[in-house]
Scaffold this motif. Sequence first.
Motif, short mmCIF file in Angstrom:
data_model
loop_
_atom_site.label_atom_id
_atom_site.label_comp_id
_atom_site.label_asym_id
_atom_site.label_seq_id
_atom_site.Cartn_x
_atom_site.Cartn_y
_atom_site.Cartn_z
N GLN A 82 -0.89 -1.71 4.91
CA GLN A 82 -2.06 -2.48 5.00
C GLN A 82 -1.69 -4.04 4.85
O GLN A 82 -1.57 -4.31 3.43
N ASP A 83 -1.83 -4.85 5.70
CA ASP A 83 -1.35 -6.23 5.18
C ASP A 83 -2.55 -7.03 4.64
O ASP A 83 -2.36 -7.68 3.61
N GLY A 84 -3.90 -6.68 4.78
CA GLY A 84 -5.18 -7.18 4.23
C GLY A 84 -5.35 -6.61 2.83
O GLY A 84 -6.63 -6.77 2.58
N ILE A 85 -4.50 -5.66 2.41
CA ILE A 85 -5.02 -4.81 1.20
C ILE A 85 -5.32 -5.83 -0.04
O ILE A 85 -4.47 -6.58 -0.11
N LYS A 86 -6.41 -5.71 -0.90
CA LYS A 86 -6.90 -6.64 -2.00
C LYS A 86 -6.78 -5.58 -3.21
O LYS A 86 -6.83 -4.42 -3.14
N ASP A 89 -9.51 -3.23 -3.71
CA ASP A 89 -9.36 -1.92 -2.92
C ASP A 89 -8.68 -0.85 -3.57
O ASP A 89 -8.62 0.34 -3.09
N ILE A 90 -7.88 -1.04 -4.66
CA ILE A 90 -7.08 -0.14 -5.47
C ILE A 90 -7.53 -0.01 -6.68
O ILE A 90 -7.87 -0.76 -7.60
N TYR A 145 4.48 -9.24 -9.80
CA TYR A 145 2.91 -9.27 -9.63
C TYR A 145 2.22 -8.15 -8.84
O TYR A 145 2.53 -7.89 -8.02
N LYS A 146 1.40 -7.94 -9.63
CA LYS A 146 0.46 -6.50 -9.28
C LYS A 146 -0.28 -6.68 -7.91
O LYS A 146 -0.69 -5.77 -7.19
N GLY A 147 -0.58 -7.86 -7.79
CA GLY A 147 -1.37 -8.15 -6.58
C GLY A 147 -0.89 -8.33 -5.17
O GLY A 147 -1.44 -8.54 -4.35
N ILE A 151 3.48 -4.19 -3.66
CA ILE A 151 2.83 -3.40 -4.75
C ILE A 151 1.51 -2.38 -4.39
O ILE A 151 1.29 -1.28 -4.75
N LEU A 152 0.59 -3.38 -3.86
CA LEU A 152 -0.65 -2.54 -3.58
C LEU A 152 -0.52 -1.41 -2.63
O LEU A 152 -1.43 -0.49 -2.80
N ASN A 153 0.20 -1.77 -1.61
CA ASN A 153 0.32 -0.57 -0.69
C ASN A 153 1.08 0.71 -1.41
O ASN A 153 1.14 1.82 -1.11
N GLU A 154 2.08 0.42 -2.37
CA GLU A 154 2.80 1.23 -3.01
C GLU A 154 1.73 2.00 -4.05
O GLU A 154 1.79 3.30 -3.94
#
Length: 447
Positions: A82-86, A89-90, A145-147, A151-154
């Motif tokens: 997901q390219d647009g993940i924020k 969202d997690i 950087y957590k954002g 990292i968010l996809n992981e």
Amino acid sequence: MMHWAGRIEKELEKVLQLVTGVQQMKGIYNEKRNQFAVERNTPKQLVEKVSGDIAKLLNRKRKALERLAREAEDIQREHPWQDGIKENDIQYYDSKGDSDVSDDDDGENLLQNPNSLSLEFVDDPNFKNKVNYSYTAVQIPTDIYKGSPTILNELNWTQSLERVFIENSREDPSLRWQVFGSATGVTRYYPATKWRAPNKIDLYDVRRRPWYIQGASSPKDMVIIVDVSGSVSGLTLKLMKTSVIEMLDTLSDDDYVNVARFNEKAYAVVPCFTTLVQANIKNKKIFKEAVMNMQAKGTTDYKTGFQFAFDQLLNETNAPRANCNKMIMMFTDGGEDRAQDIFEKYNWPNKTVRVFTFSVGQHNYDVTPLQWIACANKGKRPAIRINTQEYLDVLGRPMVLAGERAKQVQWTNVYQDALVWKITIIIINSANSKLHCIISNMCFLTK
């Protein structure tokens, strides 16, 4: 002399009887002897029984490892990027979010991560810690950087590993910590608990743990050559020493290594290490002390450094193993020499030795020659300021291409890790290049 020896013997006998309580033990035995029975043991049967019990124990751990490795590969493979993940969202339990909270305070400091779950913990004597069996916890290195989308996809897809952790725990209640470590630096572990960093400073990075390093590539024979010419001085020399020490920390007991300094000539930094030696804790400590004592002088001659390295790696008398990755790590502040004739003599056309070049410090040299040396010898010129561990990604590629043939179980030595007191770790090399997982009590890693 015999008189004094006799006196000492008598005194020791008195002390031992007093300390060991042998007379009291005899009295207890005589008083209770009707409650005891003396049986003859067969040593062979005892050994066979113990051996069988250990085999069953390890087999249960191995099954848990294989289940987690298999599920992790499948989950990661099916996960849509997901390219647009924020960040919103997690949701996950950020174990560092309340790392400063005392053991007597169950509140969470969510200022560091407002999206972190708020969990309740209970004391568990098996873990010697407060844990939560319903969730996993996440630790991310301080310098990441957590954002970021990576990292968010992981975090998104590894959330599904929670189910596998819980199933493993139900199948084998003797399991302790189960941990997943990613190539991005994300650590997800079960059961959830608050992260404890020594002295409030968290420098933990899963990619630098011994089990991770051992599983990230096959066994290695490595020669590190360090430019100590006059141009390498002051801050550059300090950076170079630090970089070499960090490189040594990427090696495990499966690896063999030697370190040399060079200018017009090349010398082993530890004179008594005339061959490659095992990269165990003791030998690495000796290397580190020698590296810190290096001084800069003279002029640069790459050929002398590479000559020393190839002699170490390709000499059948010196090289301890034939079937393993062979590599040269060169640390320098830069130069124009390409040492092409050395590579033509020792490494071309088969290129059995990989060469990695590290440019250290601020200088005005053209980095093209260093880039050429690395690329011409199946290596890489990593950015030293980022990570000396980047070479592991290159060495992991053949294991990925090998697929099922690369899956094997390895054992690390017993050592103390961040979550547990003393553990032995099992490592499973898996076919998925994205994954670096572990399980603990016994632990594992996939590559």
